[in-house]
Design an enzyme around this catalytic site. Structure first.
Site, PDB file in Angstrom:
ATOM      1  N   HIS A   1       0.819  -1.202   0.000  1.00 30.60           N
ATOM      2  CA  HIS A   1       0.000   0.000   0.000  1.00 30.60           C
ATOM      3  C   HIS A   1       0.860   1.262   0.000  1.00 30.60           C
ATOM      4  CE1 HIS A   1      -3.064  -2.882   1.039  1.00 30.60           C
ATOM      5  NE2 HIS A   1      -3.970  -1.958   0.824  1.00 30.60           N
ATOM      6  N   SER A   2       2.097   1.117   0.388  1.00 29.69           N
ATOM      7  CA  SER A   2       3.018   2.244   0.494  1.00 29.69           C
ATOM      8  C   SER A   2       4.149   2.104  -0.524  1.00 29.69           C
ATOM      9  CB  SER A   2       3.610   2.285   1.908  1.00 29.69           C
ATOM     10  OG  SER A   2       4.726   3.138   1.956  1.00 29.69           O
TER      11      SER A   2
END
Length: 124
Positions: A9-10
């Site tokens: 997600h990052s």
């Protein structure tokens, strides 16, 4: 050689785990980070993951290592038995194990198995 894509997600997390895995497992492994969204936010992008798969695919298969939640769902969109597989593993430990195995010339099944062994590595 088997390719590996880290899906997070990052974008920053994915890039840092790629850097760590490269330092431990060697620079020759086809390895890509597919983290975050196109605008730099948190999330997963099917387009980014698909581009990363194409980048690392050398014909021996690709292992996808997602972090959690929607990254797993995104990985499932690209899953192709015998060609693109998902490793259900701890993100950092699984990535390092997969890169070491790929760097050693393991097959797609061998890289997947090495990544899965990360579940059994105790820290204490």
């Amino acid at each position: 050689m088997v390719g590996i894509v880290l899906i997070s997600h990052s974008g920053g997390l994915a890039a840092e785990v790629v850097a760590l895995a490269r330092q431990i497992g060697g620079a020759k492994v086809p390895l890509a980070a597919a983290g975050g969204t196109e605008d730099g936010g948190l999330g997963t992008s099917p387009d980014r993951v698909s581009a990363a798969v194409e980048e690392v695919d050398q014909g021996d298969g690709v292992v996808l290592i997602p972090d959690l939640g929607s990254s797993v769902l995104t990985a499932r969109l690209l899953e192709s038995p015998g060609r693109v597989v998902i490793a259900d593993v701890p993100f950092v430990e699984g990535a390092v194990s997969a890169v070491v195995a790929a760097g050693g010339g393991a097959s797609l099944d061998g890289v997947l198995a090495a990544a899965e062994e990360a579940w059994h590595v105790r820290k204490l």
